[in-house]
Motif scaffolding. Sequence first.
Motif, PDB file in Angstrom:
ATOM      1  N   VAL A 109       0.868  -1.185   0.000  1.00  0.00           N
ATOM      2  CA  VAL A 109       0.000   0.000   0.000  1.00  0.00           C
ATOM      3  C   VAL A 109       0.901   1.231   0.000  1.00  0.00           C
ATOM      4  CG1 VAL A 109      -1.791   1.283   1.223  1.00  0.00           C
ATOM      5  CG2 VAL A 109      -1.808  -1.228   1.241  1.00  0.00           C
ATOM      6  N   TYR A 110       0.593   2.178  -0.928  1.00  0.00           N
ATOM      7  CA  TYR A 110       1.391   3.394  -1.064  1.00  0.00           C
ATOM      8  C   TYR A 110       0.484   4.613  -0.886  1.00  0.00           C
ATOM      9  CZ  TYR A 110       4.450   0.207  -3.768  1.00  0.00           C
ATOM     10  OH  TYR A 110       5.218  -0.821  -4.192  1.00  0.00           O
ATOM     11  N   GLN A 119       5.882   3.978   0.337  1.00  0.00           N
ATOM     12  CA  GLN A 119       5.341   2.722   0.846  1.00  0.00           C
ATOM     13  C   GLN A 119       4.871   2.884   2.293  1.00  0.00           C
ATOM     14  OE1 GLN A 119       7.079  -1.616   2.035  1.00  0.00           O
ATOM     15  NE2 GLN A 119       7.744  -0.843   0.049  1.00  0.00           N
ATOM     16  N   LEU A 120       3.621   2.480   2.545  1.00  0.00           N
ATOM     17  CA  LEU A 120       3.056   2.521   3.894  1.00  0.00           C
ATOM     18  C   LEU A 120       3.016   1.137   4.527  1.00  0.00           C
ATOM     19  CD1 LEU A 120       0.019   4.951   3.353  1.00  0.00           C
ATOM     20  CD2 LEU A 120       2.287   5.496   4.233  1.00  0.00           C
ATOM     21  N   TYR A 121       2.556   0.134   3.772  1.00  0.00           N
ATOM     22  CA  TYR A 121       2.412  -1.217   4.299  1.00  0.00           C
ATOM     23  C   TYR A 121       2.849  -2.221   3.246  1.00  0.00           C
ATOM     24  CZ  TYR A 121      -0.533   1.028   7.827  1.00  0.00           C
ATOM     25  OH  TYR A 121      -1.000   1.828   8.832  1.00  0.00           O
ATOM     26  N   CYS A 122       3.364  -3.371   3.732  1.00  0.00           N
ATOM     27  CA  CYS A 122       3.736  -4.465   2.833  1.00  0.00           C
ATOM     28  C   CYS A 122       3.456  -5.778   3.560  1.00  0.00           C
ATOM     29  CB  CYS A 122       5.205  -4.357   2.436  1.00  0.00           C
ATOM     30  SG  CYS A 122       5.652  -5.450   1.057  1.00  0.00           S
ATOM     31  N   ASN A 129      -3.751  -4.546   7.291  1.00  0.00           N
ATOM     32  CA  ASN A 129      -4.574  -3.745   8.185  1.00  0.00           C
ATOM     33  C   ASN A 129      -3.966  -2.339   8.201  1.00  0.00           C
ATOM     34  OD1 ASN A 129      -6.363  -5.853   9.024  1.00  0.00           O
ATOM     35  ND2 ASN A 129      -4.710  -6.664  10.297  1.00  0.00           N
ATOM     36  N   ALA A 130      -4.517  -1.455   7.376  1.00  0.00           N
ATOM     37  CA  ALA A 130      -3.958  -0.102   7.214  1.00  0.00           C
ATOM     38  C   ALA A 130      -4.652   0.855   8.166  1.00  0.00           C
ATOM     39  CB  ALA A 130      -4.131   0.367   5.773  1.00  0.00           C
ATOM     40  N   ALA A 137      -8.236  10.763   0.920  1.00  0.00           N
ATOM     41  CA  ALA A 137      -7.000  10.573   0.165  1.00  0.00           C
ATOM     42  C   ALA A 137      -7.083   9.294  -0.673  1.00  0.00           C
ATOM     43  CB  ALA A 137      -5.802  10.504   1.109  1.00  0.00           C
ATOM     44  N   VAL A 138      -6.379   9.297  -1.811  1.00  0.00           N
ATOM     45  CA  VAL A 138      -6.345   8.135  -2.709  1.00  0.00           C
ATOM     46  C   VAL A 138      -5.048   7.360  -2.438  1.00  0.00           C
ATOM     47  CG1 VAL A 138      -6.290   7.358  -5.098  1.00  0.00           C
ATOM     48  CG2 VAL A 138      -7.717   9.310  -4.451  1.00  0.00           C
ATOM     49  N   TYR A 139      -5.187   6.059  -2.223  1.00  0.00           N
ATOM     50  CA  TYR A 139      -4.032   5.202  -1.937  1.00  0.00           C
ATOM     51  C   TYR A 139      -3.891   4.165  -3.045  1.00  0.00           C
ATOM     52  CZ  TYR A 139      -4.139   7.356   2.654  1.00  0.00           C
ATOM     53  OH  TYR A 139      -4.123   8.269   3.674  1.00  0.00           O
ATOM     54  N   LYS A 140      -2.649   3.880  -3.421  1.00  0.00           N
ATOM     55  CA  LYS A 140      -2.346   2.897  -4.457  1.00  0.00           C
ATOM     56  C   LYS A 140      -2.056   1.541  -3.799  1.00  0.00           C
ATOM     57  CE  LYS A 140      -2.350   6.077  -7.731  1.00  0.00           C
ATOM     58  NZ  LYS A 140      -3.370   6.143  -8.774  1.00  0.00           N
ATOM     59  N   VAL A 141      -2.501   0.453  -4.452  1.00  0.00           N
ATOM     60  CA  VAL A 141      -2.285  -0.908  -3.960  1.00  0.00           C
ATOM     61  C   VAL A 141      -1.628  -1.704  -5.083  1.00  0.00           C
ATOM     62  CG1 VAL A 141      -3.349  -3.001  -3.064  1.00  0.00           C
ATOM     63  CG2 VAL A 141      -4.294  -0.757  -2.448  1.00  0.00           C
ATOM     64  N   ARG A 142      -0.491  -2.307  -4.759  1.00  0.00           N
ATOM     65  CA  ARG A 142       0.243  -3.126  -5.727  1.00  0.00           C
ATOM     66  C   ARG A 142       0.235  -4.578  -5.233  1.00  0.00           C
ATOM     67  NH1 ARG A 142       6.609  -2.042  -6.932  1.00  0.00           N
ATOM     68  NH2 ARG A 142       6.764  -2.959  -9.013  1.00  0.00           N
ATOM     69  N   ILE A 143      -0.164  -5.512  -6.084  1.00  0.00           N
ATOM     70  CA  ILE A 143      -0.215  -6.933  -5.730  1.00  0.00           C
ATOM     71  C   ILE A 143       0.684  -7.680  -6.712  1.00  0.00           C
ATOM     72  CG2 ILE A 143      -1.692  -8.940  -5.415  1.00  0.00           C
ATOM     73  CD1 ILE A 143      -4.032  -6.991  -4.968  1.00  0.00           C
ATOM     74  N   TYR A 144       1.609  -8.487  -6.155  1.00  0.00           N
ATOM     75  CA  TYR A 144       2.530  -9.179  -7.052  1.00  0.00           C
ATOM     76  C   TYR A 144       2.859 -10.580  -6.530  1.00  0.00           C
ATOM     77  CZ  TYR A 144       6.357  -7.783  -3.856  1.00  0.00           C
ATOM     78  OH  TYR A 144       7.179  -7.598  -2.782  1.00  0.00           O
ATOM     79  N   PHE A 145       3.386 -11.399  -7.443  1.00  0.00           N
ATOM     80  CA  PHE A 145       3.826 -12.753  -7.104  1.00  0.00           C
ATOM     81  C   PHE A 145       5.234 -12.693  -6.511  1.00  0.00           C
ATOM     82  CE2 PHE A 145       0.739 -13.586 -10.520  1.00  0.00           C
ATOM     83  CZ  PHE A 145      -0.035 -14.574  -9.934  1.00  0.00           C
ATOM     84  N   ASN A 146       5.377 -13.284  -5.337  1.00  0.00           N
ATOM     85  CA  ASN A 146       6.683 -13.329  -4.690  1.00  0.00           C
ATOM     86  C   ASN A 146       7.420 -14.592  -5.157  1.00  0.00           C
ATOM     87  OD1 ASN A 146       8.839 -12.807  -3.020  1.00  0.00           O
ATOM     88  ND2 ASN A 146       7.853 -13.582  -1.173  1.00  0.00           N
TER      89      ASN A 146
END
Length: 822
Positions: A109-110, A119-122, A129-130, A137-146
């Motif tokens: 979460v950015y 970056q706020l949370y990873c 749990n943010a 405010a608008v927050y960006k969420v990035r989801i990726y394969f680890n």
Amino acid sequence: MMGRITYIFCALLLLLFNYNYGYNLNEKRLPPPVNDDCSGATTLTVNPTEICAAGSTASFTQATVSTQGTTCTALNSADIWYQFTATSTSHTIALSNFSGSPQPMVIVVYEGDCTALSQLYCSQNNVVNASGLTIGAVYKVRIYFNTVTASTINTFLVCVTTPPPPSNNNQTECLITTNNYDFELPDLVWSNFPTFVNHNVVQGWRTTASDEMIEFWQQPNYENVPAYSGTQFIELNANVVSGVYQDYQTPQATVFNYGFAHRGRQGTDTCQLLAGPPGGPYVNVGAPVSTGNTAWSYNTGTYTVPVGQTVTRFILQSVSSVGGASVGNFLDAISFTADNGIITSNPYYMGCGDIIADLEAAGVGTWSAHTDNPSTVTISDPSANNVQISGFGPSGSYFFDWTTQYCTSTIEISFTGPYPQDPVIPNITYCQNQTAVPIDIPVDQPGYTMIYYLNSNQLPDAPTPDTSVIGTTTYYVLQESDQGCQSPAYPLVVTVNPAVSPVTDFTLPAAVCTSDVSASPTPETGFTTGGIYTAPAGVTIDPDTGVIDLLNSTPGTYDITYTVAEDFENCLIEGSSMATITINDAPLLMPATPLGLCDDASNDGIAEFNLAPAIAEMENGQPNLTATVHLSLTDAQNNINPQSQPLFTNTVPNSQTIYVRFVEDGTTTDCYTIEEVQLMVNPLPTISSPITDYVLCDQTDYMTPDGIEEFDLTSKDLEVTGGNPDYAVSYYETANDAETATNPIVNLTTYANLSNPQMIYVRLENTVTTCYDVFDFDLVVTPLPIYDSAQTDFHECEEVPGQADFDLHSHDSACLLREYHR
């Protein structure tokens, strides 16, 4: 071959249902998803409760690795982007409903836009749990394969929910909570037998098992074991001896309370709670827990996070089980909580003059003020644990919340108020026996009170000064707030002065003329200013200065009065004086038009003027006026040194101002009016040297010359004017025409002379002053010489072979049939 058939079959299905998705049979690939990078982030619906009623199904088909934003793992084989607008200070972002091959996922979460992401949370356990978010405010969420390589055909549901605060706003319940504490997710299809679930599709929990499997049980089941909480629980020993764990952010040293339900399966099984940073070392928390298979045991205790352990991992590890490595140790209702409430004593009291409240809270959260507080305030840093609150308004109770991830705790601040402002105390002055009023010093706020003291005694009300005795009296005044806070006391001096009479005497000229323009009063020594001048009708007077406008006043005799009104502030009694003035009429003249004459040939700036037209112009038809002419204003004012008129020769060359004094015949007031007359003697235009003759050769018929040629007279313009732009030139055949400016030559560029030679007259006129002079020059036509071609050869004896000296001029007369003469 089967793979190609399947691929073509799927493509045909997409084309059949008009879903081409940019498919190109030549490229054999689909385009990346629209949310493949930050700029194309898909907007998520924010659910107002913790129930996911609306989510977004994720697709990684043809997804790539983005360059924007940081991650918390070294691997990233493909990512997609989402965004949401916060409606609360806390939201949960979770992944569920997985399909495809389980793979480790990461949620980041950015805050900020795509060009400056922070970056706020990873999270690597499918849940974030943010907290501490900014509403709107608008927050960006990035989801990726680890992973190194991902299977991008996987799908899952992305959901944003809003966790509720605990009931009753109980400060002791402001805790860090456990995700999926009773294993109700994933929501499995019911089975009478256990279901083995890869931990990559489970929210919150991870296993230490090498096969990554967590064994889920549901109730009812074939062994008739009920869940301790909810409808699902897990078996710690799935396929191998292992443990389950969950990580918690612990940026500060804090105390966790833990609790978990444990039960044996085929007999008495044993497990151990461990804690420490991810990767260890881990310490045992409490003693090993051993429970039979007839009932659940619920086990509790505490664990203190050491300073500097910013992430804490709790592991429930299998120690032993009757059924062996893959059987035993049921677990349910596992919770790890830490107090994140307000630490400051509640309520918080602020005394008189205390204007800043220092508050402290634990955990990560946000301070906010209740909207029904007596006024708005300033919170120094809403996201800080230690905060200062200032800017309180009216006295009263103010309430503030410390909101963490799942709870809100409230503190009451009792604000008494600041010390009142120092009262503004003006000294008061009265005249003796003047009627006094109660002293009234205004308060700064409604509900405040001014308290008065005299001789160290508090007075019950605002005092009314005694003005019967000349002298001073000192009171002391302080301001008290509605909460009893008092300012310092300051003196208020009341002075009683004796009354005095004003000085109002003044004088005016006994008689004036309207031509004097104005008349001013002369005040007596010690004159009291601030009064008003008044006059009868017919007099235009300035009431403040007493200046009389004579030009706009009617001739006559008037009494002018100056009055000073009663002024208790300066202890003045009313007084007035009067002076008499007579206004006599004076001739009213018109301005004279300046007189101008052209100089004579001497150009000495002296000329004789006829003043009669100017005098008549100034009189403007008024009869019975006598005019005298004077060289200076002083002479005119004193009526001395009159000059001859109406014919007057100026005494100052070129330009002179004379003054004409007019007096009405038969009057004794001697009122006069003076007007100026401007005299100007303009010089005649001049030329720097005589105009040269204009000579042309007789070329029209040089064999039989007639003495007539065409002349361009304009070629003489510059010679005549000398380049003066104010000069105008005209040409004439006679002197009389030039003097009278009649019959000018019009064909200036092609003028043919009438005689040879012929005199031309030039009128040179100054276009500004209209003064002119006449000059002349000759037009001359000269015949050309004629050459005699019948000449004999010219012989000389040689001095050296082939060379001799010849005198060519000796044959001049023989060569010319007609000599040339100028």
